[in-house]
Design a protein around this motif. Sequence first.
Motif, PDB file in Angstrom:
ATOM      1  N   MET A   1      92.913  86.348  70.636  1.00 22.16           N
ATOM      2  CA  MET A   1      91.469  86.352  70.685  1.00 22.16           C
ATOM      3  C   MET A   1      90.994  87.191  71.867  1.00 22.16           C
ATOM      4  O   MET A   1      91.508  87.090  72.972  1.00 22.16           O
ATOM      5  N   LEU A   2      89.997  88.015  71.623  1.00 19.86           N
ATOM      6  CA  LEU A   2      89.457  88.896  72.655  1.00 19.86           C
ATOM      7  C   LEU A   2      88.770  88.085  73.749  1.00 19.86           C
ATOM      8  O   LEU A   2      88.054  87.138  73.474  1.00 19.86           O
ATOM      9  N   ASN A   3      89.021  88.481  75.001  1.00 13.09           N
ATOM     10  CA  ASN A   3      88.354  87.837  76.133  1.00 13.09           C
ATOM     11  C   ASN A   3      87.928  88.910  77.136  1.00 13.09           C
ATOM     12  O   ASN A   3      88.209  90.095  76.950  1.00 13.09           O
ATOM     13  N   VAL A   4      87.249  88.495  78.179  1.00 11.07           N
ATOM     14  CA  VAL A   4      86.703  89.426  79.165  1.00 11.07           C
ATOM     15  C   VAL A   4      87.796  90.262  79.812  1.00 11.07           C
ATOM     16  O   VAL A   4      87.636  91.474  79.990  1.00 11.07           O
ATOM     17  N   GLU A   5      88.891  89.629  80.179  1.00  9.61           N
ATOM     18  CA  GLU A   5      89.947  90.375  80.877  1.00  9.61           C
ATOM     19  C   GLU A   5      90.612  91.415  79.986  1.00  9.61           C
ATOM     20  O   GLU A   5      91.065  92.445  80.475  1.00  9.61           O
ATOM     21  N   ARG A   8      87.561  94.223  79.680  1.00 13.47           N
ATOM     22  CA  ARG A   8      87.175  94.959  80.895  1.00 13.47           C
ATOM     23  C   ARG A   8      87.807  96.355  81.001  1.00 13.47           C
ATOM     24  O   ARG A   8      87.074  97.345  81.158  1.00 13.47           O
ATOM     25  N   LEU A  49      81.720  89.630  72.398  1.00 12.87           N
ATOM     26  CA  LEU A  49      82.000  88.290  72.908  1.00 12.87           C
ATOM     27  C   LEU A  49      80.866  87.292  72.676  1.00 12.87           C
ATOM     28  O   LEU A  49      81.031  86.110  72.952  1.00 12.87           O
ATOM     29  N   LEU A  73      78.231  84.182  78.726  1.00 14.06           N
ATOM     30  CA  LEU A  73      78.987  83.816  77.533  1.00 14.06           C
ATOM     31  C   LEU A  73      78.599  82.418  77.066  1.00 14.06           C
ATOM     32  O   LEU A  73      77.966  81.657  77.804  1.00 14.06           O
ATOM     33  N   ASP A  75      80.181  79.786  76.877  1.00 10.20           N
ATOM     34  CA  ASP A  75      80.673  78.687  77.712  1.00 10.20           C
ATOM     35  C   ASP A  75      79.953  78.607  79.065  1.00 10.20           C
ATOM     36  O   ASP A  75      80.293  77.792  79.914  1.00 10.20           O
ATOM     37  N   THR A  77      79.815  81.057  81.349  1.00 13.04           N
ATOM     38  CA  THR A  77      80.366  82.011  82.309  1.00 13.04           C
ATOM     39  C   THR A  77      79.503  83.269  82.345  1.00 13.04           C
ATOM     40  O   THR A  77      79.198  83.843  81.305  1.00 13.04           O
ATOM     41  N   VAL A  79      79.147  87.151  83.167  1.00 13.71           N
ATOM     42  CA  VAL A  79      80.027  88.313  83.195  1.00 13.71           C
ATOM     43  C   VAL A  79      79.184  89.542  83.502  1.00 13.71           C
ATOM     44  O   VAL A  79      78.235  89.842  82.772  1.00 13.71           O
TER      45      VAL A  79
END
Length: 131
Positions: A1-5, A8, A49, A73, A75, A77, A79
């Motif tokens: 699953m795609l995430n911020v890290e 980036r 996201l 996001l 949740d 968070t 970003v």
Amino acid sequence: MLNVEMLRPLVEAAWGRDTCDPAGRDEWRPENPSWSQCGVTALVVQDLLGGDLIHGEVHMNGAKAWNHYWNRLSDGTEVDLTADQFRVLNGASVVNGQVVHRPPEGPRRCREEYELLRERVLVALSAERAE
């Protein structure tokens, strides 16, 4: 699953003078690639996201100098992939962050820059997933 890290480095590699807001294009430098990329970057992050777009003001010496955009996001968070663009500005602060709604017809400003950044990121993401 795609995430911020994961996202980036793909976004950072996709930035260029041609994805920069035209209002900041003359000041854009490869040494500060996130300069004037906040609006288009926040839209691409939201595309991939989800979450909210946040708009704030950049103040210099107590007065508004620019607008700034980042993401929150689902949740909660926050970003901001372009926060480091301000490292060259002594005394800059980002204030008054508020959720803004994305126009259903897409961005009114910087549409070409947004589409170019989005395409570059999607191509890089596709290539990464193919490996």
